[in-house]
Enzyme design. Structure first.
Site, PDB file in Angstrom:
ATOM      1  CG  ASP A 169      -1.792   1.198   1.364  1.00 15.78           C
ATOM      2  OD1 ASP A 169      -1.625   2.147   0.579  1.00 15.78           O
ATOM      3  OD2 ASP A 169      -2.668   1.189   2.251  1.00 15.78           O
ATOM      4  CB  VAL A 170       2.185   3.440  -2.707  1.00 14.64           C
ATOM      5  CG1 VAL A 170       2.756   2.308  -3.536  1.00 14.64           C
ATOM      6  CG2 VAL A 170       0.907   3.986  -3.310  1.00 14.64           C
ATOM      7  CB  SER A 188      -1.353  12.594 -14.903  1.00 17.69           C
ATOM      8  OG  SER A 188      -2.586  12.620 -15.591  1.00 17.69           O
ATOM      9  CE1 TYR A 197      -3.676  10.008 -11.348  1.00 15.36           C
ATOM     10  CE2 TYR A 197      -4.269  11.607 -13.044  1.00 15.36           C
ATOM     11  CZ  TYR A 197      -3.625  10.437 -12.664  1.00 15.36           C
ATOM     12  OH  TYR A 197      -2.938   9.710 -13.596  1.00 15.36           O
ATOM     13  CE  LYS A 237      -0.272  10.144 -10.985  1.00 17.99           C
ATOM     14  NZ  LYS A 237       0.696   9.037 -10.814  1.00 17.99           N
TER      15      LYS A 237
END
Length: 258
Positions: free
Chosen positions: A59-60, A139, A152, A156
């Site tokens: 689990d990062v 991304s 997100y 990123k």
């Protein structure tokens, strides 16, 4: 026949599906010994078995598990040569004002802190041998500020900043650090498409090449290049592996309501 990565040890996070699995498979085909660090035990173990690699449940968002994955790669194979930070933990499409503190914290834990912990741990080994490759999967969402995915996008873009800073600091030690911004039908893409079915056709049509990329055939070969000896003078870069979709931005804009 020899491969580009013969004898190298590579750790790929989120390698149980999508882009991570494509990279893991391609690395193995090029001769690397691959550690599959994956949250989903079933998919991670399956990919590792398929490619003759090693599965480590990871689990990062947990520093202890990230550091254990790196330590396991070194203890099992003697070194860590290539680190690919690819894992992502999902998210909810929604407007900025409707995002919660927990969503932002989770996004940063998975998308920024996880890679940071992995890089910090791997660098200790890479520095001793004066050779290493770090590849961070970033991304276009952050670069182009796609709507609906704040946590997100933020994670990123923070990761791209980490990429450039580490590249500058680690260059004298022979360790390169680069980012890939892909356009592919990854697990994250498919998850959003499940909520907004129109996105897949729109994304294909908006891409200059008329399609979203394939993780194994389109994205992974660039990761192989960055992981190999041929990229020894390439560091601190963001490679847009996207069929040219970064050129004019992204037209897709789902209705998020008010």
């Amino acid at each position: 026949m020899t491969g580009t990565l013969d004898g190298r040890v590579a750790l790929v996070t989120g390698a149980g599906a999508g882009i991570g699995a494509g990279i893991a498979r391609r690395f193995a085909a090029e001769g690397a010994r691959v550690v599959v660090a994956e949250f989903d035990r079933a998919t991670g173990a399956a990919v590792a078995e398929e490619i003759g690699g090693l599965f480590v449940a990871t689990d990062v968002s947990r520093r202890d598990q990230v550091e254990n994955a790196v330590a396991t790669a070194i203890s099992e194979f003697g070194s860590i040569d290539v680190l690919v930070n690819n894992a992502w933990g999902g998210g909810r499409v929604g407007r900025v004002e409707n995002k919660t503190d927990d969503e932002l914290a989770h996004g940063m834990a998975v998308g920024y802190y996880g890679p940071f912990w992995a890089m910090r741990a791997a660098y200790l080994d890479m520095r001793q041998r004066r050779w290493g490759r770090v590849i961070n999967m970033c991304s276009l969402n952050g670069v182009n500020a796609h709507i609906g995915s704040l946590e997100y996008n933020a994670a990123k873009e923070a990761l791209r900043t980490l990429t450039r800073t580490a590249a500058r600091e680690w260059a004298p030690s022979g360790v390169t650090v680069n980012a890939i911004c892909p356009a592919a039908k990854s697990q994250a893409f498919l998850a959003v498409a499940a909520q907004h079915p129109e996105i897949e056709a729109i994304a294909d049509a908006a891409n200059p090449m008329g399609r979203m990329g394939d993780p194994y055939d389109d994205i992974a070969p660039v990761a192989v290049f960055l992981a190999g000896e041929g990229a020894r003078y390439v560091t601190g870069n963001t490679l847009f592996v996207d069929g040219g979709s970064h050129i004019n931005g992204v037209a897709w804009a789902p209705d998020l309501g008010e």
